[in-house]
Motif scaffolding. Structure first.
Motif, PDB file in Angstrom:
ATOM      1  N   ILE A   1       0.829  -1.196   0.000  1.00  0.00           N
ATOM      2  CA  ILE A   1       0.000   0.000   0.000  1.00  0.00           C
ATOM      3  C   ILE A   1       0.869   1.254   0.000  1.00  0.00           C
ATOM      4  O   ILE A   1       0.541   2.250  -0.654  1.00  0.00           O
ATOM      5  CB  ILE A   1      -0.957  -0.013   1.209  1.00  0.00           C
ATOM      6  N   ASP A   2       1.997   1.193   0.713  1.00  0.00           N
ATOM      7  CA  ASP A   2       2.897   2.349   0.750  1.00  0.00           C
ATOM      8  C   ASP A   2       3.461   2.662  -0.637  1.00  0.00           C
ATOM      9  O   ASP A   2       3.568   3.821  -1.022  1.00  0.00           O
ATOM     10  CB  ASP A   2       4.037   2.119   1.738  1.00  0.00           C
ATOM     11  N   TRP A   3       3.822   1.621  -1.381  1.00  0.00           N
ATOM     12  CA  TRP A   3       4.337   1.832  -2.737  1.00  0.00           C
ATOM     13  C   TRP A   3       3.245   2.416  -3.622  1.00  0.00           C
ATOM     14  O   TRP A   3       3.488   3.298  -4.448  1.00  0.00           O
ATOM     15  CB  TRP A   3       4.850   0.531  -3.337  1.00  0.00           C
ATOM     16  N   TYR A   4       2.019   1.898  -3.482  1.00  0.00           N
ATOM     17  CA  TYR A   4       0.899   2.397  -4.284  1.00  0.00           C
ATOM     18  C   TYR A   4       0.656   3.883  -3.984  1.00  0.00           C
ATOM     19  O   TYR A   4       0.502   4.683  -4.899  1.00  0.00           O
ATOM     20  CB  TYR A   4      -0.357   1.573  -3.996  1.00  0.00           C
ATOM     21  N   LYS A   5       0.639   4.242  -2.706  1.00  0.00           N
ATOM     22  CA  LYS A   5       0.431   5.640  -2.330  1.00  0.00           C
ATOM     23  C   LYS A   5       1.575   6.517  -2.824  1.00  0.00           C
ATOM     24  O   LYS A   5       1.352   7.660  -3.228  1.00  0.00           O
ATOM     25  CB  LYS A   5       0.270   5.778  -0.814  1.00  0.00           C
TER      26      LYS A   5
ATOM     27  N   PHE B   1      -0.018   9.220  -5.174  1.00  0.00           N
ATOM     28  CA  PHE B   1      -0.206  10.505  -4.500  1.00  0.00           C
ATOM     29  C   PHE B   1       1.053  11.371  -4.481  1.00  0.00           C
ATOM     30  O   PHE B   1       0.982  12.573  -4.724  1.00  0.00           O
ATOM     31  CB  PHE B   1      -0.711  10.289  -3.079  1.00  0.00           C
ATOM     32  N   GLU B   2       2.201  10.784  -4.198  1.00  0.00           N
ATOM     33  CA  GLU B   2       3.423  11.576  -4.088  1.00  0.00           C
ATOM     34  C   GLU B   2       4.064  11.867  -5.441  1.00  0.00           C
ATOM     35  O   GLU B   2       4.685  12.901  -5.627  1.00  0.00           O
ATOM     36  CB  GLU B   2       4.429  10.866  -3.185  1.00  0.00           C
ATOM     37  N   ASN B   3       3.948  10.937  -6.379  1.00  0.00           N
ATOM     38  CA  ASN B   3       4.595  11.087  -7.689  1.00  0.00           C
ATOM     39  C   ASN B   3       3.574  10.976  -8.810  1.00  0.00           C
ATOM     40  O   ASN B   3       3.818  10.319  -9.811  1.00  0.00           O
ATOM     41  CB  ASN B   3       5.672  10.020  -7.872  1.00  0.00           C
ATOM     42  N   TYR B   4       2.440  11.642  -8.677  1.00  0.00           N
ATOM     43  CA  TYR B   4       1.341  11.478  -9.635  1.00  0.00           C
ATOM     44  C   TYR B   4       1.792  11.689 -11.083  1.00  0.00           C
ATOM     45  O   TYR B   4       1.554  10.857 -11.936  1.00  0.00           O
ATOM     46  CB  TYR B   4       0.185  12.421  -9.304  1.00  0.00           C
TER      47      TYR B   4
ATOM     48  N   LEU C   1      -3.818   6.312 -15.455  1.00  0.00           N
ATOM     49  CA  LEU C   1      -2.954   6.273 -16.630  1.00  0.00           C
ATOM     50  C   LEU C   1      -1.712   7.152 -16.473  1.00  0.00           C
ATOM     51  O   LEU C   1      -0.598   6.696 -16.741  1.00  0.00           O
ATOM     52  CB  LEU C   1      -3.745   6.699 -17.875  1.00  0.00           C
ATOM     53  N   ILE C   2      -1.871   8.371 -16.020  1.00  0.00           N
ATOM     54  CA  ILE C   2      -0.718   9.281 -15.894  1.00  0.00           C
ATOM     55  C   ILE C   2       0.280   8.775 -14.855  1.00  0.00           C
ATOM     56  O   ILE C   2       1.481   8.730 -15.125  1.00  0.00           O
ATOM     57  CB  ILE C   2      -1.186  10.720 -15.610  1.00  0.00           C
ATOM     58  N   PRO C   3      -0.167   8.365 -13.639  1.00  0.00           N
ATOM     59  CA  PRO C   3       0.830   7.836 -12.697  1.00  0.00           C
ATOM     60  C   PRO C   3       1.528   6.578 -13.219  1.00  0.00           C
ATOM     61  O   PRO C   3       2.711   6.378 -12.968  1.00  0.00           O
ATOM     62  CB  PRO C   3       0.032   7.518 -11.436  1.00  0.00           C
ATOM     63  N   TYR C   4       0.795   5.749 -13.960  1.00  0.00           N
ATOM     64  CA  TYR C   4       1.401   4.538 -14.494  1.00  0.00           C
ATOM     65  C   TYR C   4       2.475   4.882 -15.529  1.00  0.00           C
ATOM     66  O   TYR C   4       3.570   4.315 -15.501  1.00  0.00           O
ATOM     67  CB  TYR C   4       0.329   3.634 -15.112  1.00  0.00           C
ATOM     68  N   LEU C   5       2.183   5.808 -16.424  1.00  0.00           N
ATOM     69  CA  LEU C   5       3.179   6.206 -17.416  1.00  0.00           C
ATOM     70  C   LEU C   5       4.387   6.865 -16.750  1.00  0.00           C
ATOM     71  O   LEU C   5       5.530   6.629 -17.161  1.00  0.00           O
ATOM     72  CB  LEU C   5       2.560   7.144 -18.448  1.00  0.00           C
ATOM     73  N   ALA C   6       4.139   7.674 -15.730  1.00  0.00           N
ATOM     74  CA  ALA C   6       5.248   8.300 -15.005  1.00  0.00           C
ATOM     75  C   ALA C   6       6.119   7.244 -14.338  1.00  0.00           C
ATOM     76  O   ALA C   6       7.348   7.338 -14.335  1.00  0.00           O
ATOM     77  CB  ALA C   6       4.713   9.285 -13.969  1.00  0.00           C
ATOM     78  N   LEU C   7       5.490   6.221 -13.783  1.00  0.00           N
ATOM     79  CA  LEU C   7       6.236   5.135 -13.146  1.00  0.00           C
ATOM     80  C   LEU C   7       7.067   4.369 -14.169  1.00  0.00           C
ATOM     81  O   LEU C   7       8.223   4.035 -13.907  1.00  0.00           O
ATOM     82  CB  LEU C   7       5.281   4.194 -12.412  1.00  0.00           C
TER      83      LEU C   7
END
Length: 140
Positions: free
Chosen positions: A2-6, A10-13, A72-78
């Motif tokens: 959950i911490d990685w997901y957040k 949230f932190e690196n949207y 989608l945006i957080p996934y592409l950023a990741l």
């Protein structure tokens, strides 16, 4: 997990700079799978509430579609930060669109351990919390 997901959502949207560890990527993917299954189960439950299973199907996949658009945006950023961790440009992800071999190559890259130390895209995220070197030093 959950911490990685957040951290990703949230932190690196929309943070396309820096690097992302393998664990950050794979825990995010695991959380995605669990959330999608949860949404599908919820939609199926709603469908049984209305005594029409096909309504639950459309509700569930409608919610999944909305969720995937939101993420989608957080996934592409990741993905871009993960490519940076192995010292590749984020544009390298476009290799994925090469039929058959592109998806396999990106999967191999996503499983590859990142570079040790700093690279062209930033510091090593594994050494981010190296507090032992700062003990006893204090800026005046």
């Amino acid at each position: 997990m959950i911490d990685w997901y957040k951290k990703v959502v949230f932190e690196n949207y929309a943070n396309f700079n820096g690097r992302a560890r393998r664990s950050e990527y794979w825990y995010f993917v695991l959380a995605q799978i669990l959330i999608i299954f949860g949404i599908i189960a919820l939609g199926s439950f709603i469908g049984t509430f209305f005594n029409r299973s096909e309504d639950g199907f459309f509700i569930a996949f409608g919610f999944v579609g909305i969720y995937l658009l939101a993420i989608l945006i957080p996934y592409l950023a990741l993905i871009v930060r993960r490519m940076h961790d192995i010292d590749k440009s984020g544009w390298f992800y476009l290799v994925r669109f090469v039929p058959v071999i592109g998806g396999i190559w990106i999967l191999v890259l996503l499983c590859t351990e990142g570079n040790y130390g700093s690279n062209n895209y930033g510091l090593d995220p594994k050494q981010e919390f190296d507090e032992i070197n700062e003990i006893g030093t204090r800026e005046a």
